[in-house]
Enzyme design. Structure first.
Site, PDB file in Angstrom:
ATOM      1  N   THR A  51      -3.683   6.466   2.170  1.00 39.67           N
ATOM      2  CA  THR A  51      -4.066   7.871   2.586  1.00 39.67           C
ATOM      3  C   THR A  51      -4.663   8.781   1.293  1.00 39.67           C
ATOM      4  OG1 THR A  51      -1.893   7.641   3.705  1.00 39.67           O
ATOM      5  CG2 THR A  51      -3.215   9.932   3.752  1.00 39.67           C
ATOM      6  N   ARG A  77       1.308  10.330   0.515  1.00 38.74           N
ATOM      7  CA  ARG A  77       1.827  11.243   1.424  1.00 38.74           C
ATOM      8  C   ARG A  77       2.977  12.157   0.818  1.00 38.74           C
ATOM      9  NH1 ARG A  77       1.886   7.912   7.317  1.00 38.74           N
ATOM     10  NH2 ARG A  77      -0.245   7.036   7.009  1.00 38.74           N
ATOM     11  N   GLU A 135       0.922  -1.121  -0.299  1.00 40.60           N
ATOM     12  CA  GLU A 135      -0.282   0.203  -0.004  1.00 40.60           C
ATOM     13  C   GLU A 135       0.879   1.260   0.104  1.00 40.60           C
ATOM     14  OE1 GLU A 135      -2.519   2.675   3.212  1.00 40.60           O
ATOM     15  OE2 GLU A 135      -2.761   0.342   3.298  1.00 40.60           O
ATOM     16  N   LYS A 146     -11.386  -0.517   6.373  1.00 36.42           N
ATOM     17  CA  LYS A 146     -10.093  -0.241   7.150  1.00 36.42           C
ATOM     18  C   LYS A 146     -10.272   0.191   8.831  1.00 36.42           C
ATOM     19  CE  LYS A 146      -5.807   2.561   7.161  1.00 36.42           C
ATOM     20  NZ  LYS A 146      -5.092   3.722   6.518  1.00 36.42           N
TER      21      LYS A 146
END
Length: 218
Positions: A68, A45, A41, A128
């Site tokens: 993210t 960021r 994953e 999640k």
């Protein structure tokens, strides 16, 4: 169940990767595969995220997702780069619906019963659980799994070798996300041999946890 979710369930571990330089993506992917974990994953960021996803996905032997992800525009960029699943820290209808438009697995964050019901209303079967460590951890997931029997969880945040078994022992947990096998400083230092070692150890630990859970259920 989607092929991507099946692959994540089979792996049981999802390395959460932060890449500052896309040139590190290929050797990192090789290190993960060598360690027995062809999954990643890559978090959005840093500016290197999309190019890193592309480099890893182009191998053809990994399940690569984007993490993210906060906006539908990021979903577009992630999918264009080759991501087969999209992970968000929270539940965004716009992000989930864009994932549906692209036909990729959406894994939004949900840690309360209200958020989980909202996810179910969007047609999701897996969420999640983030941040796991400060949201009740494994006991919270076990408690939420009781009323939401058809839902599975991918907990992330505050999970490592010491408590991995606690999460994998829960039937509702599809896989566990973590960064302990891919520390950012080791990636930046180009120490991919250590990442392979850490990955191999994590895979072995997950296998031990699975075996212990199977014996306990007999």
């Amino acid at each position: 169940m989607s092929e991507t979710l099946s692959a994540l369930r089979a792996a049981r571990l999802v390395p959460v990767v932060v890449l500052d330089d896309a040139r590190d993506a290929a050797p990192l992917a090789a290190a993960l595969v060598a360690g027995g974990l062809p999954v990643a994953e890559v978090t959005f960021r840093t500016p290197a995220a999309a190019d890193s996803i592309r480099a890893m996905a182009d191998r053809g032997d990994m399940v690569v997702g984007a993490g993210t992800v906060l906006t539908s525009q990021q979903v577009d960029r992630a999918v264009e780069a080759g991501a087969s699943y999209v992970v968000s820290p929270g539940l965004s209808r716009a992000v989930v619906e864009r994932c549906h438009d692209h036909g990729v697995l959406a894994l939004p964050g949900a840690v309360t019963a209200t958020e989980i019901q909202a996810a179910l209303e969007l047609g999701l079967t897996t969420v999640k659980f983030f941040p796991a460590g400060t949201s009740g951890g494994a006991p919270a997931i076990a408690a939420l799994a009781a009323p939401f029997g058809d839902l599975s969880f991918v907990p992330t945040g505050g999970i490592g070798p010491k408590n991995l078994h606690d999460y994998l022992a829960i039937p509702a947990v599809a896989a566990v996300g973590g960064s302990w096998m891919v520390p950012r400083d080791r990636v930046q230092a180009g120490d991919f041999a250590q990442i392979t070692r850490r990955t191999s150890e994590a895979v072995a630990l997950a296998s031990e946890a699975e075996s212990a859970t199977a014996k306990a259920s007999v």
